[in-house]
Write a protein that holds these residues in place. Structure first.
Motif, mmCIF file in Angstrom:
data_model
loop_
_atom_site.group_PDB
_atom_site.id
_atom_site.type_symbol
_atom_site.label_atom_id
_atom_site.label_comp_id
_atom_site.label_asym_id
_atom_site.label_seq_id
_atom_site.Cartn_x
_atom_site.Cartn_y
_atom_site.Cartn_z
ATOM 1 N N ALA A 43 91.384 74.428 -4.711
ATOM 2 C CA ALA A 43 92.512 75.062 -4.107
ATOM 3 C C ALA A 43 92.893 73.864 -3.235
ATOM 4 O O ALA A 43 93.091 74.377 -2.329
ATOM 5 N N GLY A 45 94.923 71.464 -1.714
ATOM 6 C CA GLY A 45 96.828 71.492 -0.931
ATOM 7 C C GLY A 45 95.761 69.975 -1.140
ATOM 8 O O GLY A 45 95.610 69.256 -1.942
ATOM 9 N N ARG A 48 92.994 68.237 3.731
ATOM 10 C CA ARG A 48 92.242 67.682 4.262
ATOM 11 C C ARG A 48 90.984 67.805 4.160
ATOM 12 O O ARG A 48 90.039 67.013 4.838
ATOM 13 N N ASP A 64 94.076 71.069 -7.790
ATOM 14 C CA ASP A 64 94.945 72.138 -7.258
ATOM 15 C C ASP A 64 95.745 71.254 -8.569
ATOM 16 O O ASP A 64 96.161 71.477 -8.487
ATOM 17 N N ASP A 85 96.047 74.502 -13.575
ATOM 18 C CA ASP A 85 95.890 75.790 -12.663
ATOM 19 C C ASP A 85 94.851 76.637 -12.962
ATOM 20 O O ASP A 85 93.923 76.670 -13.899
ATOM 21 N N LEU A 86 94.004 77.484 -11.262
ATOM 22 C CA LEU A 86 92.893 77.417 -11.623
ATOM 23 C C LEU A 86 93.328 79.166 -11.698
ATOM 24 O O LEU A 86 91.817 79.619 -11.705
ATOM 25 N N GLU A 87 94.279 79.488 -12.476
ATOM 26 C CA GLU A 87 93.977 80.966 -12.479
ATOM 27 C C GLU A 87 94.646 81.131 -14.141
ATOM 28 O O GLU A 87 94.094 82.740 -14.492
ATOM 29 N N THR A 104 89.191 76.692 1.460
ATOM 30 C CA THR A 104 89.907 77.280 2.780
ATOM 31 C C THR A 104 91.638 77.796 2.395
ATOM 32 O O THR A 104 91.980 77.202 1.282
HETATM 33 C C1 LIG Z 1 97.699 77.683 1.655
HETATM 34 S S1 LIG Z 1 97.192 75.871 0.144
HETATM 35 C C2 LIG Z 1 95.285 75.515 1.094
HETATM 36 C C3 LIG Z 1 95.430 74.692 0.869
HETATM 37 C C4 LIG Z 1 94.144 73.587 1.367
HETATM 38 N N1 LIG Z 1 92.829 74.851 0.760
HETATM 39 C C5 LIG Z 1 93.657 73.555 2.249
HETATM 40 O O1 LIG Z 1 93.669 74.636 3.388
HETATM 41 O O2 LIG Z 1 95.183 72.960 3.728
HETATM 42 C C6 LIG Z 1 97.390 77.010 -1.187
HETATM 43 C C7 LIG Z 1 96.811 76.300 -2.474
HETATM 44 O O3 LIG Z 1 96.705 76.651 -3.836
HETATM 45 C C8 LIG Z 1 96.766 75.618 -4.719
HETATM 46 N N2 LIG Z 1 97.119 77.466 -5.778
HETATM 47 C C9 LIG Z 1 97.791 78.113 -6.018
HETATM 48 N N3 LIG Z 1 97.551 78.774 -6.595
HETATM 49 C C10 LIG Z 1 97.131 77.712 -7.530
HETATM 50 C C11 LIG Z 1 96.535 78.502 -9.239
HETATM 51 N N4 LIG Z 1 96.897 78.972 -9.389
HETATM 52 N N5 LIG Z 1 96.051 77.001 -9.182
HETATM 53 C C12 LIG Z 1 95.505 75.579 -8.569
HETATM 54 N N6 LIG Z 1 96.118 75.996 -7.821
HETATM 55 C C13 LIG Z 1 96.598 76.555 -6.675
HETATM 56 C C14 LIG Z 1 98.717 75.928 -3.900
HETATM 57 O O4 LIG Z 1 98.884 74.733 -4.283
HETATM 58 C C15 LIG Z 1 98.050 75.351 -2.303
HETATM 59 O O5 LIG Z 1 97.796 73.698 -2.146
#
Ligand SMILES: C[S@@+](CC[C@H](N)C(=O)[O-])C[C@H]1O[C@@H](n2cnc3c(N)ncnc32)[C@H](O)[C@@H]1O
Length: 194
Positions: A43, A45, A48, A64, A85-87, A104
């Motif tokens: 996940a 994003g 970073r 992501d 989609d990880l979920e 994170t």
């Molecule tokens: C708050 S951001 C954190 C991003 C990164 N880990 C950081 O800390 O900079 C949460 C991330 O989770 C991803 N995310 C949420 N649900 C997801 C899903 N079902 N499958 C894949 N990614 C998911 C979102 O797209 C988002 O980029």
């Protein structure tokens, strides 16, 4: 909901003020990842941590569901981008393991055990996200997205060596209730602390 008093406040010594910067927790414990190791930034994003880890010699799989966010990672050496989609649907990491997994600001409990299984024996889990008590500061505020007190420690109780664990209120990059762990898979690993 747990509230923290002032005595539990702490501040990362080298904390950054921009959320685009790699987390000091991730930077610090990435020293435990083997040289040139393969890392999953889960996940990620806009990546970073994928970017920071690749700059420090790791080979990174950055995953992501957000294609727009992932675009920021295109063309970066040693970073492989996966949109998924990880979920929902099949677990795309079945049978795969990494030298380290970095997570994170993300929590999805139904796949927590599957995620832990992606860390190979001797590999490193570096996890940092929001916990109960964060609602006073804003989002996330739903219990689904907030770790319970001690939850990361509890989840790494068997079969892991916990290198470091913290929970409490931080003031940077913004006020939040967070929890973070660094753990090495297996109980026989010897490591030099960063
Ligand atoms: C708050 S951001 C954190 C991003 C990164 N880990 C950081 O800390 O900079 C949460 C991330 O989770 C991803 N995310 C949420 N649900 C997801 C899903 N079902 N499958 C894949 N990614 C998911 C979102 O797209 C988002 O980029």
């Amino acid at each position: 909901m747990t509230q923290f008093d002032q005595s539990m406040q702490f501040r990362a010594p080298d904390a950054h003020h921009e959320t685009a910067a790699a987390s000091p927790w991730v930077q610090r414990f990435s020293a435990l990842i083997r040289d040139g190791g393969e890392v999953l930034d889960f996940a990620c994003g806009s990546g970073r941590h994928a970017r920071w880890l690749a700059q420090h010699g790791c080979r990174v799989e950055a995953v992501d569901r957000n294609a727009d966010a992932l675009r920021a990672l295109s063309g970066i050496e040693r970073v492989r981008v996966t949109q998924a989609d990880l979920e929902a649907g099949d677990w795309i990491y079945a049978g795969r393991q990494f030298d380290a997994v970095v997570v994170t600001n993300y929590l999805f409990r139904p796949r927590f055990e599957a995620l832990l299984d992606t860390v190979r024996h001797g590999g490193v889990l570096i996890y940092e996200t929001f916990m109960h008590g964060n609602a006073q500061f804003g989002r996330p505020s739903s219990p689904d997205f907030l770790l319970a007190p001690g939850e990361l420690l509890q989840r790494c109780m068997n079969g892991w060596q916990v290198v470091a664990f913290e929970q409490g209120i931080v003031s940077v990059p913004r006020p939040a209730a967070i929890q973070r762990i660094c753990a090495v898979r297996g109980t026989d690993a010897a490591m030099t602390l960063p």
